[in-house]
Design an enzyme around this catalytic site. Structure first.
Site, short mmCIF file in Angstrom:
data_model
loop_
_atom_site.label_atom_id
_atom_site.label_comp_id
_atom_site.label_asym_id
_atom_site.label_seq_id
_atom_site.Cartn_x
_atom_site.Cartn_y
_atom_site.Cartn_z
N ASP A 84 0.87 -1.18 0.00
CA ASP A 84 0.00 0.00 0.00
C ASP A 84 0.90 1.22 0.00
O ASP A 84 1.60 1.48 0.98
CB ASP A 84 -0.89 -0.04 1.26
CG ASP A 84 -2.20 0.68 1.06
OD1 ASP A 84 -2.20 1.72 0.39
OD2 ASP A 84 -3.23 0.18 1.57
N ASP A 125 -2.87 4.72 -2.56
CA ASP A 125 -3.83 5.39 -1.69
C ASP A 125 -4.21 6.76 -2.26
O ASP A 125 -3.34 7.53 -2.67
CB ASP A 125 -3.17 5.57 -0.31
CG ASP A 125 -4.13 6.07 0.74
OD1 ASP A 125 -5.06 5.34 1.09
OD2 ASP A 125 -3.95 7.22 1.20
N GLU A 156 -6.58 3.73 -6.04
CA GLU A 156 -7.79 4.18 -5.34
C GLU A 156 -8.09 5.54 -5.96
O GLU A 156 -7.69 6.58 -5.47
CB GLU A 156 -7.55 4.28 -3.83
CG GLU A 156 -8.87 4.49 -3.08
CD GLU A 156 -8.69 5.04 -1.66
OE1 GLU A 156 -9.62 4.90 -0.87
OE2 GLU A 156 -7.64 5.63 -1.35
N HIS A 215 -11.38 -1.79 4.08
CA HIS A 215 -11.17 -1.32 5.45
C HIS A 215 -11.80 0.04 5.72
O HIS A 215 -11.65 0.56 6.83
CB HIS A 215 -9.67 -1.27 5.74
CG HIS A 215 -8.96 -0.26 4.88
ND1 HIS A 215 -8.85 -0.40 3.51
CD2 HIS A 215 -8.36 0.92 5.17
CE1 HIS A 215 -8.22 0.64 3.01
NE2 HIS A 215 -7.91 1.46 4.00
N ASP A 216 -12.44 0.63 4.72
CA ASP A 216 -13.06 1.94 4.91
C ASP A 216 -14.59 1.90 4.86
O ASP A 216 -15.23 2.92 5.08
CB ASP A 216 -12.59 2.91 3.80
CG ASP A 216 -11.13 3.27 3.91
OD1 ASP A 216 -10.61 3.32 5.05
OD2 ASP A 216 -10.50 3.49 2.86
C1 NOJ Z 1 -7.74 6.03 1.98
C2 NOJ Z 1 -7.48 4.88 2.90
O1 NOJ Z 1 -8.10 3.74 2.38
C3 NOJ Z 1 -7.99 5.29 4.26
O2 NOJ Z 1 -8.02 4.22 5.16
C4 NOJ Z 1 -7.14 6.42 4.74
O3 NOJ Z 1 -7.64 6.89 5.99
C5 NOJ Z 1 -7.12 7.57 3.75
N1 NOJ Z 1 -6.93 7.12 2.40
C6 NOJ Z 1 -6.02 8.54 4.06
O4 NOJ Z 1 -4.78 7.95 3.75
#
Ligand code: NOJ
Ligand code: CA
Length: 532
Positions: A97, A198, A255, A316-317
């Site tokens: 990541d 990310d 992402e 995870h979000d």
């Molecule tokens: C996206 C990530 O998936 C998330 O978990 C993170 O808090 C934010 N980017 C900031 O890096």
């Protein structure tokens, strides 16, 4: 010829919550190594591991203070090398990541940058004078405040659009670019097979730092159209430079604002930008055959020629999909989890699984005192915004800590651990886990499921059906989203590859009763006429 990343089943690990090898309650790299045999027998081909680099853990690793090390909580660099070696030995690839929209405010680069305007690293971050009003209306998402934070030492403000501990890089600076590309080369040399990027579309900001216009949307926009702090056209130049570094044997997974699939689609470039881009449409879609079909169709239609799709249901979000798609009973929830698995693993594109979805792990609300996610703490009691519930420890066995740790786990283990765990489901041929293993094995065995063209079949409401064809074989997938039986008209007879218990091994042309929440996969010598 397909590339490995078009062929692969990806599995995301949130390392803090996967397996703890030393009893401190925090998952670690040795823990992951100990589960590689499990992952190999599940059948996954590649792991995306959320950040394990040194970090003050203000955003649990998405705030990196050293891009070339391993956080002591997760192990050592030697553990990382051992993980690469052990995974590769089993034919499993490792995707890291890469969090390079921002660093931690404890990264030596930022420490130097904030100490003096003369520091070479100063211009690696984004600054505006402290005096006067704030430069624009941009927001710090997790703090729910202005994105500009004071730095009295230089009389300036710096930019953070996530937490105030994640200062954002100035990607217009060539030295910064060189440093980041050096980090990529470092991990590729150590054996990494690629990177998940990310918030990649946020890398570069509007040159004039113009204010964003208003949006009526709270989630995910926070009432602003992110025209100027994200999604700038210049970002595509960065993607092309990164692609030149990885080539096509290592993968770049963006992402790239997955809630706006047109932005994700644009990030493939002309086959010269990111290899894969997330589309989060499925995460925003309720339990509906029609809506999920429409989301998939929209994605296929948006993708430029040659671009390879990605599908994912959880990460995870976002709340886990077994929770989002929960039924009125446990059996209904499990039935839906099996349908969702079949969809994810038989659509045309690379599937991304999130740890624990193979046993249909859910989400539970946590008491205020157990929250760890900065966003969850800030927005409490609006529990649906916090991300701790989808990060609960992996449920390996039925013990109180789920076999995740021998100590006290950093987040509570879900309350259904005694019955919902890997050990129990491994033994049960009807479990969600057994279904994942079956589906992944079918994908491996049948080129039609990996590379075949996909045609959706029209049929009664509540069913999702399509055919996949390659190398002279046709596989018809019929998913009954309803919790009641349905009569369908089968035009393409064939051998049953997958069906519920008691289904004959052959289906003949004519009417057939599909059980509640049944997945039926038929290997047919004939095609259909586009209808079910
Ligand atoms: C996206 C990530 O998936 C998330 O978990 C993170 O808090 C934010 N980017 C900031 O890096
Ligand atoms: Ca540990």
């Amino acid at each position: 010829m397909m590339r490995w990343w078009q062929d692969a089943v990806f599995y995301q690990i949130y390392p803090r919550s996967f397996a703890d090898s030393n009893g401190d309650g925090i998952g670690d790299l040795k823990g992951i190594i100990g589960k590689l045999d499990y992952l190999a027998s599940l059948g996954v081909d590649a792991l995306w591991i959320s950040p394990f680099f040194p970090s003050p853990q203000k955003d649990f690793g998405y705030d990196v203070s050293d891009y070339q090390g391993v956080d002591p909580a997760y192990g050592t660099l030697d553990d990382a090398k051992a993980l690469f070696g052990e995974a590769h030995r089993r034919g499993i690839r490792i995707v890291l990541d890469l969090v390079v929209n921002h660093s931690s405010d404890e990264h030596p680069w930022f420490k130097a940058a904030r100490a003096s305007k003369e520091a070479p690293e100063h211009d690696w971050y984004i600054w505006r004078p402290l005096e006067g009003t704030k430069p624009n209306n941009w927001v710090c998402l997790f703090e729910q405040s202005s994105a500009w934070f004071p730095n009295p030492a230089t009389g300036e403000r710096y930019l953070c659009t996530f937490t105030p501990f994640q200062p954002e890089f100035n990607w217009r600076n060539p030295e910064l670019r060189k440093a980041i590309y050096g980090v990529m080369g470092y991990w590729l040399d150590l054996g990494a097979d690629g990177f998940r990027l990310d918030v990649a579309t946020a890398y570069i900001k509007d040159e004039g730092l113009r204010s964003n216009p208003f949006s009526p949307n709270l989630i995910p926009d926070l009432f602003q159209k992110h025209l100027y702090d994200r999604n700038r056209p210049e970002v595509h130049g960065i993607f092309r430079e990164m692609r030149a570094i990885t080539g096509d044997d290592r993968v770049l997974i963006g992402e790239t604002h997955g809630f706006a699939p047109e932005l994700a689609a644009a990030s493939y470039g002309e086959g010269d930008e990111l290899h894969l881009n997330f589309n989060f449409d499925f995460m925003a879609t309720t339990w509906s055959a029609r809506k999920l079909r429409e989301a998939a169709e929209r994605w296929y239609a948006l993708l430029p020629t040659g671009a390879w799709p990605v599908f994912t249901l959880s990460n995870h979000d976002q709340s886990r999909h077994a929770f989002r798609y929960r039924g009125r009973t446990g059996a209904e929830t499990e039935g839906r989890a099996k349908i969702a698995a079949a969809l994810l693993l038989t659509l045309r594109g690379s599937p991304f699984l999130y740890y624990g979805e193979e046993i249909a792990m859910g989400c539970e609300r946590l008491p205020r005192a157990r929250l760890r996610d900065p966003l969850g703490i800030r927005t409490w009691p609006l529990g649906f915004l916090g991300r701790d519930p989808e990060r609960s420890p992996m449920q390996w066995d039925g013990s109180a800590t789920g076999g995740f740790t021998t100590g006290e786990s950093w987040l509570p283990v879900n309350s259904d651990v005694a019955t919902r765990n890997v050990a129990a489901q491994w033994r049960d041929p009807d479990s969600v886990l057994s279904r994942y293993r079956e589906l992944i094995a079918l994908r491996r065995a049948h080129p039609a499921l990996r590379e075949g063209e996909l045609r959706f079949l029209d049929g009664p409401e509540g069913l999702l059906a399509y055919e996949r064809c390659a190398g002279g074989e046709t596989i018809i997938v019929v998913l009954n989203f309803a919790s009641r039986a349905r009569i369908v008209d089968i035009k393409a007879p064939g051998r049953v590859l997958l069906g519920e218990d008691g289904r004959d091994t052959l289906v003949h042309a004519g009417t057939l009763e599909l059980g509640p929440l049944e997945t039926l996969m038929i290997l047919s010598s004939a095609g259909t006429d586009g209808r079910l």
